[in-house]
Scaffold this motif. Sequence first.
Motif, short mmCIF file in Angstrom:
data_model
loop_
_atom_site.label_atom_id
_atom_site.label_comp_id
_atom_site.label_asym_id
_atom_site.label_seq_id
_atom_site.Cartn_x
_atom_site.Cartn_y
_atom_site.Cartn_z
N ARG A 51 8.98 4.38 -2.04
CA ARG A 51 8.21 5.61 -1.90
C ARG A 51 8.86 6.48 -0.84
N TRP A 52 9.14 7.72 -1.20
CA TRP A 52 9.93 8.57 -0.32
C TRP A 52 9.24 8.83 1.01
N ALA A 53 8.00 9.31 0.98
CA ALA A 53 7.35 9.79 2.20
C ALA A 53 7.04 8.65 3.17
N SER A 54 6.50 7.59 2.65
CA SER A 54 6.06 6.50 3.52
C SER A 54 7.14 5.46 3.74
N ARG A 55 8.22 5.55 2.96
CA ARG A 55 9.29 4.54 3.00
C ARG A 55 8.78 3.15 2.64
N THR A 56 7.67 3.10 1.97
CA THR A 56 7.13 1.82 1.52
C THR A 56 7.97 1.25 0.41
N LYS A 57 8.25 -0.02 0.51
CA LYS A 57 9.01 -0.72 -0.54
C LYS A 57 8.03 -1.68 -1.25
N ILE A 58 8.06 -1.65 -2.54
CA ILE A 58 7.13 -2.46 -3.34
C ILE A 58 7.95 -3.26 -4.35
N TYR A 59 7.57 -4.52 -4.52
CA TYR A 59 8.32 -5.40 -5.41
C TYR A 59 7.37 -6.17 -6.32
N THR A 60 7.85 -6.46 -7.50
CA THR A 60 7.11 -7.39 -8.33
C THR A 60 7.32 -8.80 -7.78
N ASP A 61 6.36 -9.65 -7.99
CA ASP A 61 6.37 -10.97 -7.35
C ASP A 61 7.63 -11.78 -7.66
N SER A 62 8.12 -11.66 -8.88
CA SER A 62 9.24 -12.51 -9.29
C SER A 62 10.55 -12.19 -8.59
N VAL A 63 10.63 -11.05 -7.92
CA VAL A 63 11.88 -10.68 -7.24
C VAL A 63 11.73 -10.62 -5.73
N LYS A 64 10.53 -10.80 -5.23
CA LYS A 64 10.33 -10.74 -3.78
C LYS A 64 11.20 -11.79 -3.09
N GLY A 65 11.85 -11.34 -2.02
CA GLY A 65 12.72 -12.24 -1.27
C GLY A 65 14.13 -12.32 -1.83
N ARG A 66 14.34 -11.80 -3.02
CA ARG A 66 15.68 -11.83 -3.63
C ARG A 66 16.25 -10.42 -3.81
N PHE A 67 15.42 -9.46 -4.15
CA PHE A 67 15.86 -8.08 -4.40
C PHE A 67 15.43 -7.19 -3.24
#
Length: 125
Positions: A51-67
């Motif tokens: 997300r541009w404004a907040s710089r929040t990064k969101i991931y689907t569970d299957s890639v968390k910690g890897r992507f």
Amino acid sequence: VQLQASGGGLVQAGTSLRLSCAASGRSLSSYDLAWFRQAPGKEREFVAADRWASRTKIYTDSVKGRFTISRDNAGNTRYLQMNSLKPEDTAIYYCAAARGLILSSIRDAQQYHYWGQGTQVTVSS
């Protein structure tokens, strides 16, 4: 906004790839940027978003910690660093952009107005 996704390839399980997404003719700054993927015979699924404004990064569970999703300093190019790849990561990866998405919409492909052409990622076991 025309998006160009690149960086896919054929790799072995456990290795890494970095995908890039850039816009032609316009900066990607101020856009929310997401990566989706579609495997053969499956529906397109959300992978990660920045997300541009907040710089929040969101991931689907299957890639968390890897992507890891990231951007260059100007926000013109966005990246998806993919580590510890698995055969189930095999898919066509698409980048997509939109402005000002609310958090609850960030995983919804229909909210994105601009799409890249996709880049193939194939992970062999």
